[in-house]
Design a protein around this motif. Structure first.
Motif, PDB file in Angstrom:
ATOM      1  N   GLY A  43       0.782  -1.220   0.000  1.00 27.50           N
ATOM      2  CA  GLY A  43       0.000   0.000   0.000  1.00 27.50           C
ATOM      3  C   GLY A  43       0.806   1.256   0.000  1.00 27.50           C
ATOM      4  O   GLY A  43       0.530   2.171   0.788  1.00 27.50           O
ATOM      5  N   CYS A  44       1.830   1.358  -0.866  1.00 31.36           N
ATOM      6  CA  CYS A  44       2.555   2.618  -0.979  1.00 31.36           C
ATOM      7  C   CYS A  44       1.612   3.720  -1.428  1.00 31.36           C
ATOM      8  O   CYS A  44       0.754   3.502  -2.297  1.00 31.36           O
ATOM      9  CB  CYS A  44       3.687   2.489  -2.003  1.00 31.36           C
ATOM     10  SG  CYS A  44       5.141   1.632  -1.383  1.00 31.36           S
ATOM     11  N   PRO A  45       1.745   4.907  -0.866  1.00 36.62           N
ATOM     12  CA  PRO A  45       0.926   6.023  -1.336  1.00 36.62           C
ATOM     13  C   PRO A  45       1.415   6.494  -2.700  1.00 36.62           C
ATOM     14  O   PRO A  45       2.565   6.259  -3.076  1.00 36.62           O
ATOM     15  CB  PRO A  45       1.143   7.092  -0.265  1.00 36.62           C
ATOM     16  CG  PRO A  45       2.513   6.799   0.280  1.00 36.62           C
ATOM     17  CD  PRO A  45       2.657   5.298   0.230  1.00 36.62           C
ATOM     18  N   PRO A 123       7.235   5.530  -6.030  1.00 35.92           N
ATOM     19  CA  PRO A 123       8.653   5.822  -5.860  1.00 35.92           C
ATOM     20  C   PRO A 123       9.425   4.660  -5.232  1.00 35.92           C
ATOM     21  O   PRO A 123       8.864   3.865  -4.466  1.00 35.92           O
ATOM     22  CB  PRO A 123       8.660   7.033  -4.914  1.00 35.92           C
ATOM     23  CG  PRO A 123       7.267   7.565  -4.917  1.00 35.92           C
ATOM     24  CD  PRO A 123       6.383   6.402  -5.199  1.00 35.92           C
ATOM     25  N   GLY A 124      10.724   4.593  -5.546  1.00 37.91           N
ATOM     26  CA  GLY A 124      11.625   3.718  -4.825  1.00 37.91           C
ATOM     27  C   GLY A 124      12.096   2.495  -5.571  1.00 37.91           C
ATOM     28  O   GLY A 124      11.489   2.058  -6.549  1.00 37.91           O
ATOM     29  N   PRO A 125      13.212   1.904  -5.103  1.00 35.49           N
ATOM     30  CA  PRO A 125      13.758   0.679  -5.680  1.00 35.49           C
ATOM     31  C   PRO A 125      13.072  -0.561  -5.119  1.00 35.49           C
ATOM     32  O   PRO A 125      12.500  -0.538  -4.029  1.00 35.49           O
ATOM     33  CB  PRO A 125      15.228   0.729  -5.263  1.00 35.49           C
ATOM     34  CG  PRO A 125      15.202   1.457  -3.954  1.00 35.49           C
ATOM     35  CD  PRO A 125      14.093   2.464  -4.047  1.00 35.49           C
ATOM     36  N   LEU A 135       8.774  -9.998  -4.880  1.00 38.80           N
ATOM     37  CA  LEU A 135       9.180  -8.603  -4.934  1.00 38.80           C
ATOM     38  C   LEU A 135       8.387  -7.790  -3.928  1.00 38.80           C
ATOM     39  O   LEU A 135       7.214  -8.072  -3.677  1.00 38.80           O
ATOM     40  CB  LEU A 135       8.951  -8.040  -6.338  1.00 38.80           C
ATOM     41  CG  LEU A 135       9.582  -8.795  -7.500  1.00 38.80           C
ATOM     42  CD1 LEU A 135       9.249  -8.097  -8.817  1.00 38.80           C
ATOM     43  CD2 LEU A 135      11.092  -8.940  -7.333  1.00 38.80           C
ATOM     44  N   SER A 136       9.030  -6.779  -3.376  1.00 44.15           N
ATOM     45  CA  SER A 136       8.336  -5.953  -2.396  1.00 44.15           C
ATOM     46  C   SER A 136       9.002  -4.597  -2.297  1.00 44.15           C
ATOM     47  O   SER A 136      10.138  -4.397  -2.746  1.00 44.15           O
ATOM     48  CB  SER A 136       8.344  -6.629  -1.013  1.00 44.15           C
ATOM     49  OG  SER A 136       9.668  -6.736  -0.523  1.00 44.15           O
ATOM     50  N   ILE A 137       8.297  -3.667  -1.711  1.00 46.16           N
ATOM     51  CA  ILE A 137       8.865  -2.391  -1.292  1.00 46.16           C
ATOM     52  C   ILE A 137       8.029  -1.911  -0.117  1.00 46.16           C
ATOM     53  O   ILE A 137       6.801  -2.014  -0.127  1.00 46.16           O
ATOM     54  CB  ILE A 137       8.893  -1.349  -2.425  1.00 46.16           C
ATOM     55  CG1 ILE A 137       9.551  -0.039  -1.937  1.00 46.16           C
ATOM     56  CG2 ILE A 137       7.506  -1.096  -3.000  1.00 46.16           C
ATOM     57  CD1 ILE A 137       9.865   0.938  -3.054  1.00 46.16           C
ATOM     58  N   THR A 138       8.691  -1.440   0.916  1.00 40.53           N
ATOM     59  CA  THR A 138       7.984  -1.007   2.111  1.00 40.53           C
ATOM     60  C   THR A 138       7.418   0.388   1.935  1.00 40.53           C
ATOM     61  O   THR A 138       7.904   1.183   1.114  1.00 40.53           O
ATOM     62  CB  THR A 138       8.909  -1.011   3.335  1.00 40.53           C
ATOM     63  OG1 THR A 138       9.946  -0.042   3.133  1.00 40.53           O
ATOM     64  CG2 THR A 138       9.525  -2.388   3.545  1.00 40.53           C
ATOM     65  N   ASN A 139       6.409   0.683   2.712  1.00 37.62           N
ATOM     66  CA  ASN A 139       5.819   2.006   2.690  1.00 37.62           C
ATOM     67  C   ASN A 139       6.857   3.074   3.000  1.00 37.62           C
ATOM     68  O   ASN A 139       6.913   4.123   2.349  1.00 37.62           O
ATOM     69  CB  ASN A 139       4.661   2.053   3.693  1.00 37.62           C
ATOM     70  CG  ASN A 139       3.925   3.369   3.673  1.00 37.62           C
ATOM     71  OD1 ASN A 139       4.413   4.369   4.167  1.00 37.62           O
ATOM     72  ND2 ASN A 139       2.727   3.363   3.092  1.00 37.62           N
ATOM     73  N   ASP A 241       6.730  -0.405 -10.538  1.00 36.08           N
ATOM     74  CA  ASP A 241       5.313  -0.669 -10.823  1.00 36.08           C
ATOM     75  C   ASP A 241       4.730  -1.739  -9.898  1.00 36.08           C
ATOM     76  O   ASP A 241       3.746  -2.390 -10.253  1.00 36.08           O
ATOM     77  CB  ASP A 241       5.122  -1.065 -12.297  1.00 36.08           C
ATOM     78  CG  ASP A 241       5.400  -2.535 -12.575  1.00 36.08           C
ATOM     79  OD1 ASP A 241       6.378  -3.077 -12.011  1.00 36.08           O
ATOM     80  OD2 ASP A 241       4.647  -3.149 -13.356  1.00 36.08           O
ATOM     81  N   ILE A 242       5.313  -1.912  -8.677  1.00 38.81           N
ATOM     82  CA  ILE A 242       4.800  -2.939  -7.764  1.00 38.81           C
ATOM     83  C   ILE A 242       4.313  -2.377  -6.431  1.00 38.81           C
ATOM     84  O   ILE A 242       3.847  -3.131  -5.583  1.00 38.81           O
ATOM     85  CB  ILE A 242       5.885  -4.000  -7.460  1.00 38.81           C
ATOM     86  CG1 ILE A 242       6.965  -3.404  -6.543  1.00 38.81           C
ATOM     87  CG2 ILE A 242       6.493  -4.561  -8.733  1.00 38.81           C
ATOM     88  CD1 ILE A 242       7.735  -4.432  -5.766  1.00 38.81           C
ATOM     89  N   GLY A 243       4.409  -1.062  -6.231  1.00 39.19           N
ATOM     90  CA  GLY A 243       4.206  -0.509  -4.900  1.00 39.19           C
ATOM     91  C   GLY A 243       2.799  -0.591  -4.367  1.00 39.19           C
ATOM     92  O   GLY A 243       2.586  -0.388  -3.167  1.00 39.19           O
ATOM     93  N   ASN A 244       1.838  -0.884  -5.207  1.00 36.52           N
ATOM     94  CA  ASN A 244       0.455  -0.974  -4.764  1.00 36.52           C
ATOM     95  C   ASN A 244      -0.357  -1.601  -5.895  1.00 36.52           C
ATOM     96  O   ASN A 244       0.214  -1.967  -6.934  1.00 36.52           O
ATOM     97  CB  ASN A 244      -0.095   0.413  -4.395  1.00 36.52           C
ATOM     98  CG  ASN A 244      -1.193   0.347  -3.350  1.00 36.52           C
ATOM     99  OD1 ASN A 244      -2.033  -0.532  -3.375  1.00 36.52           O
ATOM    100  ND2 ASN A 244      -1.170   1.293  -2.416  1.00 36.52           N
ATOM    101  N   THR A 245      -1.639  -1.710  -5.730  1.00 42.43           N
ATOM    102  CA  THR A 245      -2.496  -2.219  -6.791  1.00 42.43           C
ATOM    103  C   THR A 245      -2.548  -1.207  -7.939  1.00 42.43           C
ATOM    104  O   THR A 245      -2.795  -0.022  -7.722  1.00 42.43           O
ATOM    105  CB  THR A 245      -3.913  -2.473  -6.256  1.00 42.43           C
ATOM    106  OG1 THR A 245      -3.844  -3.414  -5.189  1.00 42.43           O
ATOM    107  CG2 THR A 245      -4.822  -3.008  -7.356  1.00 42.43           C
ATOM    108  N   LYS A 246      -2.332  -1.694  -9.151  1.00 38.90           N
ATOM    109  CA  LYS A 246      -2.278  -0.808 -10.307  1.00 38.90           C
ATOM    110  C   LYS A 246      -3.696  -0.482 -10.780  1.00 38.90           C
ATOM    111  O   LYS A 246      -4.435  -1.357 -11.230  1.00 38.90           O
ATOM    112  CB  LYS A 246      -1.462  -1.467 -11.419  1.00 38.90           C
ATOM    113  CG  LYS A 246       0.002  -1.593 -11.054  1.00 38.90           C
ATOM    114  CD  LYS A 246       0.763  -2.542 -11.957  1.00 38.90           C
ATOM    115  CE  LYS A 246       0.972  -1.949 -13.314  1.00 38.90           C
ATOM    116  NZ  LYS A 246       1.925  -2.765 -14.120  1.00 38.90           N
TER     117      LYS A 246
END
Length: 600
Positions: A43-45, A123-125, A135-139, A241-246
């Motif tokens: 759930g990245c903003p 945003p982010g790697p 694959l993941s990225i934290t908030n 393109d994975i930080g949240n639901t597209k």
């Protein structure tokens, strides 16, 4: 041909309370239904970072969300040319990417207007679990990278020459968090002690190559300069393109990590002064590959007054462009008035073609040459309408249809008229004038009987494969030109400006020739190698002020000789150690010649 999926569209009519009516765009939203893959959604903003690139005659608004040139909150665009005029030439733009995985599932990443928060990039790697490959990225990581990293060539040169580091140099994100599964190298940097760790206190700095010399790859007949920074001023950022639901395309995630540069040169005597550049390093972090991929540059051009525009393409140059449909771009509606300009976008560098695919991907009449890139292979325009086969896209299949040069109902675009006439031959490029080698007629919006309007276009390159771990580099130039004999004269000036931008890119953005119609010739250095003194000679018939700069192989300035209006420099060894050095002749702080000297 891709079969169309059943789509349920909910057309929402809404306005942002703070929108500016004269710049408002019709935007739409679609019901989104899909399941997740192994990607961990946290759930990245949506990104909020915005900044202006404003080093030359252009003020270009940059966002950290895959889109460019506008503010999604106020719905106001900022691609202002000339700078300070208050007149803008573009409304919005974005990179689109799409292809099919091994199971045949379509995956797309794209952006348009962020309607009702619709979004495909954050945003982010990306982090990758070494055991599960998820694959993941934290908030918190998304929030940390919801920013831009400014790079000033002069500030970094000052630091290399012994000055204090700026905050941007201190904060520069040279490394990923390997412990959390990120790639070890993130933003490109010059690693002084070759330990792989960015540490400005050890002399490391953002990767400008101050020597102006780059390795030359004889197999591809090109310079090797993908992993450097460029421009007198620029910004670096990273998104995924994975930080949240597209919710823009309703697509599965691809697993893309995209490192981006926006850059420009202050070059008052050149068309480059009206040009901005966008360089993307695109990495597939997924363990799933994609086939039949396209990458596209989507553009919503508003050339001053947006209601009277035409669009077209130049096949050989890989250029999509916008120009005025008449000689007067209504100044009262935010237009340029008489003799309006033209603006275009060019794939200076496309994705790598598949090896031995038997296709002339770069349109040079050669096949499967080493390092072959995909040139612009499709150009389409579409209307600002909903629920029509030539209107706004709303689900993943729609975006891919346009990338593949088809209408939303899967019908091939045809040559002539409006591109949908039964019996007309299929084609790859809409409104190419006479530049499409497969046709001899002059097909433009004017010849097809179009009225000027609010246009959108997409230029795409493909197809190519994107295997796991693949790295592709794509570079886009936005060129602008204005002439005094009507819209078509501005298009002619635009083509010349585009050639200049391509030449600059081909030379690794080293500004040789950026001051047009000026160069030195017959440059010699003798003796070379030398032990005490050498003479660098050249022709300088117009007696320009020329300075000599000498760099070591780390790019550090070791000697600077004052300007001469003559035709030679005498260069003494003095305290220099034996070794190889790079010298650079400059005029008005622009490189005009580079060479190598050997001190014994």
């Amino acid at each position: 041909m891709i079969s169309m999926k059943n789509k349920l569209q909910l057309i929402l009519l809404f306005n942002f309370a703070f929108s500016v009516a004269s710049n408002a765009k019709e935007i739409h939203e679609t019901t989104k239904i899909r399941s997740n893959t192994s990607t961990q959604f946290v759930g990245c903003p949506n990104s909020t970072a915005q900044v202006d690139l404003a080093v030359n005659n252009v003020r270009a608004h940059i966002l950290n969300g895959g889109d460019l040139w506008w503010d999604p909150v106020s719905q106001v665009n900022t691609y202002e040319v000339p700078i300070g005029s208050g007149i803008n030439s573009l409304f919005a733009g974005a990179i689109w990417i799409g292809g099919f995985d091994a199971s045949g599932s379509l995956k797309v990443a794209a952006q348009t207007y962020r309607q009702q928060g619709a979004n495909d990039f954050w945003p982010g790697p990306i982090s990758k679990d070494p055991v599960t490959d998820s694959l993941s990225i934290t908030n918190s990581r998304c929030l940390q990278f919801d920013r831009f990293y400014g790079v000033s060539k002069q500030d970094i040169q000052n630091f290399v020459n012994g000055g204090s580091p700026t905050q941007e140099i201190i904060d520069y994100p040279g490394n990923g968090n390997v412990a959390n599964g990120e790639l070890p190298l993130l933003a490109p940097f010059i690693d002084i002690n070759n330990d792989g760790v960015y540490d400005y206190t050890q002399g490391d700095y953002p990767a400008y190559n101050f020597s102006g010399n780059y390795p030359f790859d004889s197999t591809t007949n090109s310079y090797i300069c993908n992993d450097y920074l460029f421009g007198d001023q620029g910004y670096w950022w990273v998104f995924n393109d994975i930080g949240n639901t597209k919710t823009e395309t309703n697509s599965y995630p691809i697993g893309l990590e995209i490192r981006a540069q926006a850059l420009a040169f202050n070059a008052p005597n050149s068309s480059v002064n009206n040009t901005t550049f966008y360089k993307y390093q695109i990495i597939n972090r997924s363990s799933d590959g994609l086939n039949q991929c396209y990458i596209g540059q989507w553009v919503d051009p508003d050339l001053g007054d947006a209601t009277d525009d035409y669009v077209g393409s130049d096949v050989g140059r890989g250029l999509g462009f916008c120009y005025n449909s008449d000689a007067d771009d209504d100044a009262s509606a935010g237009g340029y008035g008489l003799n309006p300009p033209a603006i275009g976008t060019d794939f200076l560098q496309g994705p790598l073609a598949d090896f031995s695919d038997g296709i002339d991907n770069d349109l040079d009449s050669l096949y499967d040459e080493p390092g072959e890139q995909c040139a612009m292979t499709k150009f389409v325009y579409y209307n600002n309408t909903n629920n029509t086969p030539d209107g706004n896209p709303s689900v993943a299949d729609d975006y891919y249809q346009y990338l593949a040069g088809k209408w939303l109902d899967g019908i091939l675009i045809t040559h002539g008229n409006g591109g949908r006439t039964a019996g007309d031959p299929p084609c790859n490029y809409m409104f190419p004038g006479t530049t499409d080698p497969l046709f001899t007629d002059d097909w433009t919006m004017a010849s097809a009987g179009f009225s000027g309007g609010d246009m959108r276009y997409l230029q795409s390159a493909g197809t190519f494969s994107l295997p796991p771990g693949a790295v592709n580099y794509v570079t886009v130039a936005v060129v602008w030109a204005r002439d005094s004999a009507g819209p078509l004269s501005s298009v002619s000036a635009l083509l010349a400006a585009d050639d200049n931008a391509q030449s600059l890119f081909n030379n690794c953005f080293t500004p040789v020739g950026i001051k047009e119609n000026f160069s030195v010739t017959n440059v010699t250095c003798s003796p070379n190698p030398f032990s005490e003194q050498t003479t660098i000679s050249f022709n300088n018939p117009d007696h320009h002020n020329i300075t000599l700069h000498v760099y070591d192989l780390k790019g550090r300035l070791v000697r600077n000789l004052n300007a001469t209006t003559g035709n030679s420099f005498k260069f003494e060894k003095n305290e220099l150690h034996s070794g190889i050095y790079l010298y650079n002749l400059q005029s008005e702080n622009k490189s005009i010649y580079s060479g190598k000297i050997v001190v014994q």
